[in-house]
Design a protein around this motif. Structure first.
Motif, mmCIF file in Angstrom:
data_model
loop_
_atom_site.group_PDB
_atom_site.id
_atom_site.type_symbol
_atom_site.label_atom_id
_atom_site.label_comp_id
_atom_site.label_asym_id
_atom_site.label_seq_id
_atom_site.Cartn_x
_atom_site.Cartn_y
_atom_site.Cartn_z
ATOM 1 N N SER A 392 0.853 -1.183 0.000
ATOM 2 C CA SER A 392 0.000 0.000 0.000
ATOM 3 C C SER A 392 0.894 1.241 0.000
ATOM 4 C CB SER A 392 -0.874 -0.029 1.259
ATOM 5 O OG SER A 392 -1.835 0.976 1.171
ATOM 6 N N SER A 394 0.827 5.762 -0.404
ATOM 7 C CA SER A 394 0.016 6.987 -0.499
ATOM 8 C C SER A 394 0.853 8.153 -1.010
ATOM 9 C CB SER A 394 -0.507 7.388 0.885
ATOM 10 O OG SER A 394 -1.338 6.380 1.368
ATOM 11 N N ARG A 396 0.263 12.734 -2.159
ATOM 12 C CA ARG A 396 -0.666 13.860 -2.299
ATOM 13 C C ARG A 396 -0.612 14.418 -3.708
ATOM 14 N NH1 ARG A 396 0.142 17.846 2.881
ATOM 15 N NH2 ARG A 396 -0.467 16.338 4.472
ATOM 16 N N LYS A 443 -5.391 13.070 -0.882
ATOM 17 C CA LYS A 443 -4.488 11.985 -0.494
ATOM 18 C C LYS A 443 -4.942 10.741 -1.269
ATOM 19 C CE LYS A 443 -3.074 9.153 3.367
ATOM 20 N NZ LYS A 443 -3.578 8.563 4.584
ATOM 21 N N THR A 444 -4.031 10.184 -2.037
ATOM 22 C CA THR A 444 -4.379 9.031 -2.864
ATOM 23 C C THR A 444 -3.613 7.807 -2.380
ATOM 24 O OG1 THR A 444 -4.789 10.448 -4.737
ATOM 25 C CG2 THR A 444 -4.323 8.157 -5.240
ATOM 26 N N THR A 445 -4.329 6.707 -2.182
ATOM 27 C CA THR A 445 -3.680 5.482 -1.701
ATOM 28 C C THR A 445 -3.947 4.342 -2.670
ATOM 29 O OG1 THR A 445 -4.081 6.259 0.527
ATOM 30 C CG2 THR A 445 -3.435 3.954 0.300
#
Ligand code: AMP
Length: 580
Positions: A392, A394, A396, A443-445
């Motif tokens: 995973s 993350s 921005r 915020k992209t994960t």
């Protein structure tokens, strides 16, 4: 009831069971271990599978299908006689023959199988393999990666539990290199790299080309039959060098004359030089991606028909400082590993369970524009290829225009620098409050789980809005319509190109190096690419000339230091002549 281990290969397939505490290969109805993965259906509706069908490949090519494994997970179909088949249907016919032959050999019914697939197979291709098994009357709960199977076979044969291995799988048309770490009861693939245009066939072609040059035969005067004959001779002589010091090629010439060539190991080594160079690159990439140094590799394990190449041990030996290992027959290692896996599945007490982990074979990311000079969105990497699953990550992403009301997060897969050149798997669009550019962000994960399901979460904290997308089948393949559309798009792009050939080459080289590299090196190459792309927007010939010169220097440095991963470019502020 025995569980059948099956190595479902592009050229040949094999079956293996766990018996009396060890893997045992199962012979087919002809008493052979290898069953060609070939299917033929003639006009009268007679179906043949295996060695017989392989003969018909030459005599009745229009009714015969081979190498359909390459098309698993795609929409391609094959027409044999009057019937049309999908790749899983053809694979099912091969699996069914293996099942029936095994039942006859073992004297018992077989209803369950473990099947191996290449480590780079995506979820679509794995599902297609399971479907094939289902159509062949086999329950398949476990699919195992081919390099993991080879590592299992090595562990059992050597008794060595802790080792860092390179599985060097060299077949007729492809080279697949995997770095596999074994410790305690874990087998972990830490990196994979490959070249799907580098195999034994390329060596045959290099020999055939040399034969023509040596005898002064212009390539284009040979008929299709003569060319085919020459290639068959080249292959035969290449293989013969595995057990004899030299072999002779003879081709009938005009008026009863003959053309000759004596092939020795030295000559073969010379003819393989270019291919060895490409092999080195694949090996370097796999080792670099695995985070290991070449000195940390304990053994190189040879797999696949072409790994019997007489001059391969010397080449690999000098590269690694120790000779590669060949366990019995390299054609059967994967099958034996799958047989062991079948034993584990049967919960036979004599082998303990093994945990096998996987990597993500491709890069996943999103598109961004972060340079005034280059408005073409490029790929912002979220999950680097060869990351161990699950993973995973993350990051921005900010608005780029004043009063922007929406942020779109593209979900992309591929190794190309420009977003448009990668495969788009989906997108997430989220509303944000209108404000000056760069004020709002999301915020992209990206989360990629062990089953190949990609989850993308996008969150805007100022509004507490959150959106999620699931991409279940990130496919490496395009449907025929998509392929056609892509080809047309490419043709259109080619017409639009206004740059000189030299500029195109510089760009293409940099894009290739970008695709080959990872981590900080990739970032640095990305910066150089963006800077150069910006320079190409400039109409001034002298500034473009200076940019070209600069770019050439960068690429020279990169080619030299790419393998060390160290590259720290200085990006010029402008392309004006500053006396450099
Ligand atoms: P595979 O796809 O793994 O069945 O590999 C088939 C390839 O192995 C073909 O290109 C063969 O020419 C090659 N091959 C088989 N035996 C030898 C040998 N003794 N030396 C070199 N290449 C070989």
């Amino acid at each position: 009831m025995a569980i059948l281990g099956i190595d479902l290969g592009t050229t040949n397939s094999l079956a293996c069971v766990w018996k009396d505490g060890r893997p045992e290969l199962v012979k087919n109805s002809l008493g052979e271990l290898l069953t060609p993965s070939v299917v033929c259906l003639d006009e009268e509706g007679n179906l043949t599978v295996g060695a017989v069908a392989r003969e018909q490949l030459i005599t009745a090519p229009e009714n015969t299908a081979a190498a359909f494994k390459r098309w698993m997970g795609t929409q391609k179909t094959f027409t044999l006689g009057e019937k049309t088949f999908t790749p899983p249907e053809l694979s099912a016919l091969v699996l069914e023959k293996l099942r029936r032959d095994a039942e006859a050999a073992l004297g018992e019914e077989v209803t369950e199988a473990v099947i191996s697939v290449p480590a780079y197979f995506n979820d679509n291709q794995r599902s297609a393999t399971k479907l094939a098994a289902q159509l062949a009357g086999l329950k398949t709960e476990r699919i195992i990666n081919e390099p993991s199977a080879a590592a299992l076979a090595y562990r059992l044969a050597s008794g060595e539990e802790d080792a860092c291995l390179i599985i060097f799988d060299f077949g007729g048309g492809t080279l697949d290199v995997s770095v596999v770490e074994c410790f305690e009861n874990v087998i972990e693939i830490t990196a994979i790299a490959g070249d799907n245009r580098l195999g034994g066939n390329d060596i045959d072609e290099a020999i055939a080309r040399y034969f023509c040059a040596y005898n002064g035969i212009p390539q284009n005067v040979l008929s299709a039959e003569q060319q085919a004959m020459l290639l068959r001779q080249a292959e035969r002589c290449k293989c013969a060098l595995s057990w004899s010091a030299m072999s002779v090629m003879v081709l009938p010439g005009p008026d009863g004359t003959t053309y000759n060539l004596t092939l020795t190991r030295d000559l073969l080594a010379k003819l393989c030089e270019e291919l060895f160079g490409r092999m080195k690159k694949v090996l370097a990439r796999a080792i670099r991606d695995s985070g290991r140094g070449i000195g940390e590799i304990d053994h190189v394990i040879l797999v696949g028909g072409s790994s019997k190449l007489a001059v391969l041990p010397d080449f690999l030996g000098s590269l690694f400082g120790k000779p590669p290992l060949m366990l019995d027959d390299p054609d059967t290692i994967v099958a034996r590993g799958v047989g062991i896996c079948a034993g584990i599945k049967e919960r036979k007490g004599e082998i303990r369970d093994i945990v096998m982990t996987d990597v993500c074979p491709f890069t996943l990311g999103t598109s961004v524009v972060d340079n005034d000079k280059d408005q073409n969105p490029h790929m912002a990497v979220m999950i680097e290829r060869n990351s161990v699953l699950p993973i995973s990550r993350s990051d921005r992403f900010y608005t780029t225009r004043d009063n922007q009301e929406k942020i779109r997060v593209d979900i992309l897969q591929g190794e190309e620098y420009y977003a448009k050149d990668n495969l788009k798997l989906g997108e997430v669009v989220i509303t944000v409050p209108p404000e000056p550019a760069g004020k709002q962000w999301v915020k992209t994960t990206f989360t990629y789980d062990i089953n190949g399901v990609l989850q993308v979460d996008v969150e805007n904290t100022s509004t507490a809005r959150k959106k999620t997308a699931y991409v279940v089948n990130p496919s490496l393949h395009l449907s025929e319509e998509e392929l056609e559309r892509k080809l047309q798009e490419l043709a259109a792009i080619r017409r639009e190109l206004t740059q000189s050939e030299e500029e195109q080459l510089l760009l293409a080289t940099a894009e290739r190096i970008f695709a080959e590299s990872t981590g900080r090196l990739r970032e640095a190459v990305g910066k150089v690419l963006t800077a150069y792309r910006g320079a190409l927007e400039d109409q001034s010939p002298s500034r473009r000339h200076r940019a070209r010169k600069w770019m050439k220097e960068q690429l020279d440095t990169l080619e030299k230091y790419q393998d060390s991963g160290v590259f720290d470019p200085e990006i010029p502020d402008s392309w004006e002549d500053d006396g450099r």
